[in-house]
Write an enzyme that holds these catalytic residues in place. Sequence first.
Site, short mmCIF file in Angstrom:
data_model
loop_
_atom_site.label_atom_id
_atom_site.label_comp_id
_atom_site.label_asym_id
_atom_site.label_seq_id
_atom_site.Cartn_x
_atom_site.Cartn_y
_atom_site.Cartn_z
N HIS A 207 0.71 -1.21 0.11
CA HIS A 207 -0.05 0.01 -0.11
C HIS A 207 1.05 1.07 -0.09
O HIS A 207 1.88 1.27 0.33
CB HIS A 207 -0.90 -0.04 1.29
CG HIS A 207 -1.95 -0.84 1.18
ND1 HIS A 207 -2.00 -2.22 1.50
CD2 HIS A 207 -3.37 -0.52 0.60
CE1 HIS A 207 -3.40 -2.56 1.16
NE2 HIS A 207 -4.35 -1.95 0.76
N LYS B 176 -0.72 4.94 4.68
CA LYS B 176 -1.60 4.00 5.07
C LYS B 176 -1.31 3.94 6.95
O LYS B 176 -0.03 3.64 6.96
CB LYS B 176 -1.55 2.68 4.36
CG LYS B 176 -2.80 1.53 5.05
CD LYS B 176 -2.96 0.51 4.01
CE LYS B 176 -3.89 -0.46 4.58
NZ LYS B 176 -5.22 0.17 5.16
N1 NAD Z 1 -12.74 -0.94 3.08
C1 NAD Z 1 -12.19 -0.61 1.87
O1 NAD Z 1 -12.24 -0.67 0.61
C2 NAD Z 1 -10.95 0.67 1.76
C3 NAD Z 1 -10.24 1.17 1.01
C4 NAD Z 1 -9.39 2.14 0.99
C5 NAD Z 1 -8.98 2.69 2.31
N2 NAD Z 1 -9.78 2.05 3.19
C6 NAD Z 1 -9.39 2.74 4.78
O2 NAD Z 1 -10.45 3.80 4.75
C7 NAD Z 1 -9.72 4.72 5.76
C8 NAD Z 1 -9.74 6.17 4.94
O3 NAD Z 1 -8.66 5.92 4.00
P1 NAD Z 1 -8.14 7.29 2.94
O4 NAD Z 1 -7.25 6.83 1.96
O5 NAD Z 1 -9.48 7.93 2.69
O6 NAD Z 1 -7.44 7.95 4.14
P2 NAD Z 1 -7.40 9.62 4.10
O7 NAD Z 1 -6.09 9.78 5.15
O8 NAD Z 1 -6.97 10.18 2.87
O9 NAD Z 1 -8.71 10.30 4.57
C9 NAD Z 1 -9.29 10.12 5.81
C10 NAD Z 1 -9.90 11.51 6.13
O10 NAD Z 1 -10.56 11.12 7.43
C11 NAD Z 1 -10.68 12.22 8.35
N3 NAD Z 1 -10.45 11.86 9.52
C12 NAD Z 1 -9.91 11.54 10.70
N4 NAD Z 1 -10.59 11.53 11.79
C13 NAD Z 1 -11.49 11.94 11.69
C14 NAD Z 1 -12.73 12.30 12.37
N5 NAD Z 1 -12.51 11.90 13.81
N6 NAD Z 1 -13.90 12.48 12.09
C15 NAD Z 1 -13.88 13.08 10.69
N7 NAD Z 1 -12.98 12.79 10.07
C16 NAD Z 1 -11.88 12.33 10.21
C17 NAD Z 1 -9.16 12.64 8.06
O11 NAD Z 1 -8.98 14.19 8.44
C18 NAD Z 1 -8.88 12.54 6.50
O12 NAD Z 1 -9.31 13.68 5.69
C19 NAD Z 1 -8.66 4.07 6.20
O13 NAD Z 1 -8.67 3.37 7.37
C20 NAD Z 1 -8.32 3.20 5.06
O14 NAD Z 1 -7.32 1.83 5.52
C21 NAD Z 1 -10.86 1.17 3.25
#
Ligand code: NAD
Length: 240
Positions: free
Chosen positions: A135, A139
Amino acid sequence: MKIALIGYGKMGKTIESIALQRGHEVVLKIDVANAADMTAENLQKADVAIEFTSPHSAYGNVMKCLQAGIPLVCGSTGWLDKMEEVKQYCRQHNGSFLYASNFSVGVNIFFEINKRLAELMNPHAGYDVRMEEIHHTQKLDAPSGTAVTLAEQVLERVERKKGWTYHEDAKNDPSLLHITSKRIDPAPGTHTVTYSSDIDTIEITHTAHNRDGFATGAVLAAEFLKGKTGIFSMKEVLGL
Ligand SMILES: NC(=O)c1ccc[n+]([C@@H]2O[C@H](COP(=O)([O-])OP(=O)(O)OC[C@H]3O[C@@H](n4cnc5c(N)ncnc54)[C@H](O)[C@@H]3O)[C@@H](O)[C@H]2O)c1
């Protein structure tokens, strides 16, 4: 459908664009800067909430949505230790919840291939099984939620493996399934399951080219969840 987006990072933004393309409306966008706007009253303006934040914030956000009685699709990974508590709350309060470690259609098909391959390999002790996931460097959790799902699927079927580990010093313990996590930009997610013996190697790999697959799956899950009560997975959404 009216959607509340909890987390407006890489995934939140991709989900917004796919949701709009599919004719939905985003009525609430929550991120760290406006977290105080995540009230029951605001959440209830949506038909469904989609949460993609971080391992540290997921549980609190999930509970707020369930307490507000709003159907919730959650994709944040790295908080599985609280999952049972969430499911129990959801059952007790007739809530609506769908979690997937990976929402992409391709990965959910890959999960089914992984299970079948593990069943076929169970009697063949000459093969060792290991996994690798790659990744991007932002991450936060390792191994990935998808790798944990793949590992659990193998452990349920390959009896010679008693648990999974990502510790280097346990790499050569034949009773453990070793997962290697690599962080290389801009990889959106690659997972490989390898069975190797002295004679040959069988390897299955899923490579995500971008985040659209995860986002499309999350929107499909939200469409599926609207108006339903219970706990669901992508298996039901995709009819696998
Ligand atoms: N299940 C899936 O298919 C899948 C796919 C991709 C990513 N993910 C997961 O999704 C999550 C997010 O991934 P991403 O790539 O968008 O990350 P990212 O860091 O780009 O975005 C996360 C966002 O959440 C915000 N955030 C953090 N704490 C918060 C809170 N308490 N309240 C509101 N917003 C908050 C951050 O400021 C950020 O803008 C990660 O855990 C990643 O592992 C899951």
